[in-house]
Enzyme design. Structure first.
Site, PDB file in Angstrom:
ATOM      1  N   LYS A   1       0.852  -1.188   0.000  1.00 29.75           N
ATOM      2  CA  LYS A   1       0.000   0.000   0.000  1.00 29.75           C
ATOM      3  C   LYS A   1       0.892   1.244   0.000  1.00 29.75           C
ATOM      4  O   LYS A   1       1.773   1.389   0.865  1.00 29.75           O
ATOM      5  CB  LYS A   1      -0.875  -0.044   1.254  1.00 29.75           C
ATOM      6  CG  LYS A   1      -2.134   0.767   1.180  1.00 29.75           C
ATOM      7  CD  LYS A   1      -2.986   0.449   2.403  1.00 29.75           C
ATOM      8  CE  LYS A   1      -4.262   1.228   2.433  1.00 29.75           C
ATOM      9  NZ  LYS A   1      -4.953   1.060   3.724  1.00 29.75           N
TER      10      LYS A   1
HETATM   11  O1  G3P Z   1      -9.565   2.358   4.583  1.00 28.17           O
HETATM   12  C1  G3P Z   1      -9.089   3.580   5.056  1.00 28.17           C
HETATM   13  C2  G3P Z   1      -9.548   3.774   6.426  1.00 28.17           C
HETATM   14  O2  G3P Z   1      -8.848   2.978   7.331  1.00 28.17           O
HETATM   15  C3  G3P Z   1      -9.660   5.168   6.879  1.00 28.17           C
HETATM   16  O3  G3P Z   1     -10.855   5.197   7.522  1.00 28.17           O
HETATM   17  O4  G3P Z   1     -12.545   6.065   9.042  1.00 28.17           O
HETATM   18  O5  G3P Z   1     -10.113   6.707   9.328  1.00 28.17           O
HETATM   19  O6  G3P Z   1     -11.448   7.607   7.432  1.00 28.17           O
HETATM   20  P1  G3P Z   1     -11.254   6.477   8.395  1.00 28.17           P
END
Ligand code: G3P
Length: 219
Positions: A88
């Site tokens: 990634k």
């Molecule tokens: O897949 C990306 C994720 O882990 C970020 O999620 O909820 O931190 O925006 P969030």
């Protein structure tokens, strides 16, 4: 549509895997830190454990360096851990160069922190296996995340790009359904959002009645 779980929590990964509909896992440095996984050796071992739980699935492991040479060295180390690892890489100039390099080496990549169609175009041109638009974070700033997914799906289809649209930063069940409506190739979601797909009161009521009727018929 592939289902990935967006966590580094082993219990939740096991629970999702047991459902029989899991195709992979995405992690990031924040999710690893949330589970208290510290130190390079522990982090690498954690990725291997995840690969063993989700047999055959694609497991995204994120580089933490930001220059081309460092990302290449780090990505190669991650890819060598297990055949299921997807490297990634953040959507920055050196990240795109690194994705191109990994593509030429046959190493799978996931371009992360994508927030625009232009960024999605660059990731596809570099040959990324997956591109991760963060729809929840777009919604957070009053921009429709699901619309970006729809635009990306249409653009990749129009040009015949093989890069898969991996809807990320999913916060709830309706995000998954909306992504399915616009043709996302993959969603990565917390376990709670995936489990939410099961819920319907008519299913519960219907099952209750079927079981009650069966019981009556046996007495
Ligand atoms: O897949 C990306 C994720 O882990 C970020 O999620 O909820 O931190 O925006 P969030």
């Amino acid at each position: 549509m592939k289902f990935f779980i967006d966590t580094a929590n082993l219990d939740q990964i096991r629970e999702a895997q047991a459902l029989g509909v899991l195709n992979g896992v995405t992690t990031n440095p924040s999710l690893m830190a949330k589970e208290g996984i510290k130190g390079e050796e522990n982090i690498l071992q954690h990725y291997k454990t995840i690969c063993e739980i989700v047999k055959g699935g694609d497991i995204s492991a994120e580089v933490i360096s930001t220059t081309f040479n460092e990302m290449v060295a780090e990505g190669k180390k991650l890819a060598a851990l297990h055949p299921q690892i997807v490297v990634k890489v953040p959507m920055i100039k050196d990240g795109i160069k690194a994705i191109k390099h990994f593509t030429e080496l046959g190493i799978k990549t996931n371009c992360t922190l994508v927030f625009s169609l232009g960024q999605a175009l660059l990731a596809a041109k570099a040959g990324a296996t997956y591109v991760s638009p963060f729809i929840g974070r777009l919604d957070d700033v009053s921009t429709d995340g699901v619309s970006l997914i729809a635009e990306m799906v249409a653009m990749y289809q129009f040009y015949g790009f093989k890069t898969q649209v991996l809807a990320a930063s999913i916060r709830h069940t309706m995000h998954i359904i909306d992504c399915a409506k616009v043709g996302a190739d993959v969603i990565t979601a917390p376990l709670s959002a995936i489990l939410g797909l099961f819920n319907h009161p008519l299913t519960d009521l219907g099952l209750e009645k079927f079981l009650a009727d069966y019981k009556k018929s046996q007495s």
